[in-house]
Design a protein around this motif. Structure first.
Motif, short mmCIF file in Angstrom:
data_model
loop_
_atom_site.label_atom_id
_atom_site.label_comp_id
_atom_site.label_asym_id
_atom_site.label_seq_id
_atom_site.Cartn_x
_atom_site.Cartn_y
_atom_site.Cartn_z
N HIS A 345 15.18 17.39 -10.74
CA HIS A 345 14.01 16.96 -11.51
C HIS A 345 13.09 16.04 -10.70
O HIS A 345 12.10 15.55 -11.23
N PRO A 349 7.72 17.21 -9.67
CA PRO A 349 7.80 17.00 -11.13
C PRO A 349 6.47 17.15 -11.84
O PRO A 349 6.43 17.37 -13.04
N GLN A 355 8.76 21.67 -14.82
CA GLN A 355 8.93 20.94 -16.07
C GLN A 355 9.59 21.85 -17.12
O GLN A 355 9.70 21.48 -18.28
N ILE A 360 13.49 25.05 -12.90
CA ILE A 360 14.65 24.23 -12.54
C ILE A 360 15.86 25.11 -12.26
O ILE A 360 16.61 24.89 -11.29
#
Length: 909
Positions: A345, A349, A355, A360
């Motif tokens: 994270h 970012p 996000q 991710i």
């Protein structure tokens, strides 16, 4: 046979003068076999430099040469093998080919360049799976043809020395004036699986006619050539679209100025593709670089990154590999996966793609798969930032192979614990600053400041300091020109801020100037919306720089500092690498000596000499014994105390050179016992701290500590193991990096461990005590007071046996008699007599000592034993023995003798 230690490697630059001086000296003495070395001084220096590079690479990657028979065994290295390796390495670097490719053949020829309508002189380079060509007439034209794309090889006519190579996509390349054209044609056919037998003559004639017609059409109408498309992706990627396509799809109806400029870029590239080809067999020319400098369209960025980096060839050669890695790696819990989860994270970012779970998860899969593929690197900080940008413009599997290309080929040794590659390139950067920015050098004599401030530039390719929409333009140039593009841009940044940097008063002010400059860099042509563009991280409350367009900055970098070639950068890398590693080695030695000095009485200079001897012995074990434990378990990622370790054989040799007493006939057995005793973690390897602590006890310990050390040599685990010289199998180290948590736990246990007292020592039994007595005889052998020492040992032995016999009789008188039990009194005199006999023959061989001790150990029962307190009290009553062990032994003399003797030791094969 040549061994190069770290202390000699870094001086190689000055070696040529040494060789010249020594050659003249030898010639003066009539040994003219050195005359060839004198005449070929430059060639001699090149060989030494190649040997140094070989040693460095093998030290940090012991498996680096397993696939090269000519270099896999250090004892069999030849000049030809070194030259072939150097040429193959240069070949792979220039054409961005996988590490499995080797330069097999080179042919000089002309290549017909259709877009320019002329022939360019160059060389055909052939490897196992690729046919490459690079011009040598200044046109900067080169092309890479994977063998999988070749469909036929023909001669246009029987009279010319020419070849026509037909590839998929209706492309044909014509090479002329090839000296050994028939051999080259046969080699290409065999590697492509193309038959040239008579039964295929009809089809060959058809293909030949098609190729000739293609050539004619290609020469007359180059704009009509069908675009060459790379091999289709046959592997299954988890995400089949680049994240930028998902989170920022282009609106074809959007006609704002930036989108129009983007469409113009795409059109320029399409024209380029139509002229120069597209995909794996595209011509690389000056025009290609010009288009790169002006900026790559968002829609083509991933494709061109794959092509320029060579990752497209890696992926084509390993279909399905990434999917398998993902399946194997997900769910594993290692130190690398923990670090990856921590940094997920923190990767861009501000970008919408990261996000969401989509971005991710893709980032997690790529990083975890790579850590599983390459546990030597595992995961390092900055890899997450780079991979995030790769995922924006490339499919997930493509991003993985781009990461492989960067970490293993384009930025070697960057992503490890020591970041040696980045430090080397910073040293190259300092050299370039001295050459190109003399005003800055005059003002800031210490250029190490630029090394510290530019570290993130190299590790993240400027991604961490520039807005994302500007940083991707830098990445474009990097994938085309390699590290040269980063060096050029770094010089341009310093040049742009030259006046401000010259007037600054300290380093903090210089850092502020550079940070404000990076915040002011923009990309006026970027079609990305404000939600995607990275916000400025500077201090907005103060006056900022006038905006600088990234394309203009890159253009200036190429115009002002694009004169140096990639070959010069590689040469500077090799030259600076020796100095960087020597600096790291000096730092490591200082840290080790600082830690060890707190536990021993040796001076700093003595520890320095001991460290050099220990390290040289480690090198000998690595380079002269292919399967030595030190080489098998050598891991540069270990803590500095564990960097250099010795197996039993190497330890025995070094211990023999440094031991304070002559251990006479039993030196090999005693060395084995000492090795087992000080091998605290029982991994079959001794580190420098363990080695020094043992020597410190033997040289500077009190009488009690020395005696305790000898006493423990005859107790488990040192004494009761097989005495065949075979060390226990070392536990296998797990995949990935060293388990730092295990080290922390080990250190904690050492801190909490209480000081061992003499009461904690177990009792020594009959067989162990007999061997202990013989050890004392062997230690005293050759001493001027030998006779009195022998009598003292015999007296102590007899005294202890009598004391034990008296104690046993007292015990028997106070306890009821036991039937069918042999009384102790009948055994003790026999043992006493055998001990006295041993005292009269102190020169008993090592083999007989071992045999007798084993016979004693095999007795059905142990009839008596002694505590350490009893042995100590008895020996304290013998002034001769006390005086011997308290006599000061000068280790400095031993160190000087060992330094000379170590170089004369024969290699253990």
């Amino acid at each position: 046979k040549l061994i190069i230690s770290w202390d000699e490697i870094w001086r190689l630059e000055k070696t040529s003068n040494v060789i010249l001086t020594e050659s003249i000296h030898v010639l003066a003495h009539g040994e003219d076999h050195y005359f060839s070395m004198l005449l070929h001084l430059n060639e001699t220096f090149v060989i030494m430099e190649q040997l140094a590079n070989y040693s460095i690479k093998r030290l940090f990657d012991k498996e680096a040469f397993q696939g090269e028979p000519a270099l896999s065994d250090p004892l069999q290295i030849t000049k030809r093998g070194l030259e072939a390796h150097a040429k193959s390495e240069q070949f792979r670097s220039f054409f961005r080919l996988p590490k499995e490719q080797n330069l097999l053949e080179v042919h000089e020829s002309f290549l017909w360049v259709p877009f320019s309508h002329f022939k360019t002189l160059g060389k055909i380079c052939l490897s196992e799976n690729y046919l490459c060509f690079a011009s040598q007439d200044g046109s900067q034209c080169h092309i890479i043809i994977p063998m999988r794309e070749v469909i036929n090889v023909e001669k246009p006519d029987s009279s010319s020395r020419a070849l026509t190579v037909c590839v998929r996509g209706k492309r044909a390349l014509r090479f002329s004036e090839v000296r050994d054209y028939q051999r080259l044609a046969n080699t290409i056919r065999s590697r492509c699986g193309i038959s040239a037998s008579p039964q295929h003559s009809a089809s060959s004639e058809v293909i030949r006619g098609e190729c000739q017609s293609l050539i004619n059409h290609f020469e007359d109408n180059p704009e009509d050539v069908t675009l060459m498309v790379g091999q289709k992706d046959t592997s299954k990627a988890v995400n089949t679209e680049a994240l930028m396509t998902v989170f920022h799809p282009q609106d074809v109806e959007n006609l704002d100025p930036k989108m129009l400029k983007e469409k113009m870029k795409e059109q320029s590239w399409n024209i380029h593709f139509s002229e120069y080809g597209r995909g794996t067999s595209m011509f690389f020319t000056r025009k290609t670089r010009d288009l790169i400098v002006r900026g790559v369209p968002e829609s083509l960025r991933g494709e061109l990154w794959m092509l320029f980096s060579g990752a497209v060839n890696d992926m084509a050669a390993h279909p399905g590999y990434y999917t398998e890695l993902v399946e194997q790696s997900l769910g594993n819990s290692t130190l690398a996966t923990d670090e990856i989860e921590r940094d997920l994270h923190r990767s861009l970012p501000e970008h919408p793609a990261f996000q969401s779970d989509t971005g991710i998860s893709a980032l997690r899969r790529v990083l975890t798969a790579y850590a599983y593929r390459n546990p030597k690197i595992g995961y390092c900080q900055a890899m997450n930032i780079l991979t995030s940008v790769l995922l924006l413009y490339a499919k997930e599997e493509e991003a993985f192979w781009l990461l492989v290309a960067v970490c293993e080929r384009m930025l070697p040794d960057y992503f490890n614990r020591r970041i040696i590659g980045a430090l080397v390139d910073q040293a190259v950067f300092e050299d370039l600053i001295r050459e190109n920015l003399p005003q800055l050098v005059e003002h800031m004599t210490d250029l190490s400041f630029f090394s510290s401030v530019s570290l993130s530039w190299f590790l993240t390719l400027f991604i961490s300091v520039l807005p994302i929409e500007s940083a991707v333009n830098v990445v474009d140039c990097f994938f085309y020109d390699g590290i040269k593009a980063i060096l050029q841009l770094g010089l341009a940044v310093l040049d742009f801020n030259l006046e401000a940097l010259i007037t600054c008063n300290d380093d903090a002010e210089a850092v502020t100037i550079l940070n404000r400059f990076f915040d002011s860099v923009t990309n006026k042509d970027s079609p990305l919306p404000p939600t995607v563009q990275q916000a400025s991280v500077g201090n907005n409350g103060q006056a900022s720089h006038v905006s600088v367009d990234i394309s203009e900055l890159i253009q200036e970098a190429y115009e002002k500092y694009g004169h140096f070639r990639s070959e010069e950068v590689e040469s500077s890398r090799k030259r600076n690498k020796l100095h960087v590693i020597q600096t790291l080695e000096d730092t490591t030695k200082q840290n080790v000596i600082r830690v060890v000095s707190q536990e021993v009485q040796f001076t700093t200079s003595q520890l320095d000499e001991l460290y050099n001897l220990f390290k040289r012995q480690h090198f000998r074990s690595c380079y002269w014994t292919m399967k030595s434990p030190a080489l098998i378990h050598h891991d540069p990622s270990l803590a500095y105390l564990e960097q250099y370790q010795l197996g039993f054989q190497q330890f025995s040799e070094l211990f023999f050179l440094l031991e304070p007493w002559a251990f006479c006939a039993s030196k090999s057995t005693l060395s084995l016992w000492v090795f087992r005793l000080i091998d605290e973690n029982q991994d079959g390897l001794i580190n420098f701290r363990e080695f020094c602590c043992a020597l410190d006890t033997l040289y500077g310990g009190s009488f009690t500590n020395k005696l305790k050390f000898l006493f423990k040599l005859h107790l488990p685990p040192a004494f009761d193991l097989p005495e065949d010289g075979v060390i226990r199998k070392s536990p296998e180290r797990g995949r990935g990096k060293v388990d730092l948590q295990a080290y922390l736990k080990q250190w904690q246990n050492e801190i909490l461990k209480k000081e061992e007292t003499i009461k904690d020592l177990p009792r020594i039994n009959q067989a162990q005590f007999i061997q202990f007595s013989k050890t004392l005889y062997n230690i005293f052998h050759g001493d001027p007071e030998e006779e009195s020492l022998y009598r003292a040992v015999a007296h102590v032995t007899s005294l202890l046996l009598r004391m034990e016999e008296v104690g046993r009789r007292l015990q028997e008188s106070s306890s009821p008699p036991r039937e069918a039990t042999k009384p102790a009194s009948t055994t003790t005199p026999v043992e006493a007599s055998s001990t006295k006999e041993a005292s009269s023959k102190p020169e008993t061989s090592d083999a007989s000592s071992s045999h007798n001790s084993q016979e004693g150990a095999e007795q059905s029962s142990t009839d008596w034993s002694f505590s350490f307190e009893q042995v100590l009290a008895s020996l304290l009553n013998e002034p001769a023995i006390v005086g011997f062990f308290e006599r000061h032994v000068y280790i400095q003399t031993k160190l000087g003798q060992a330094r000379v003797a170590q170089l004369k030791l024969k290699a253990n094969k």
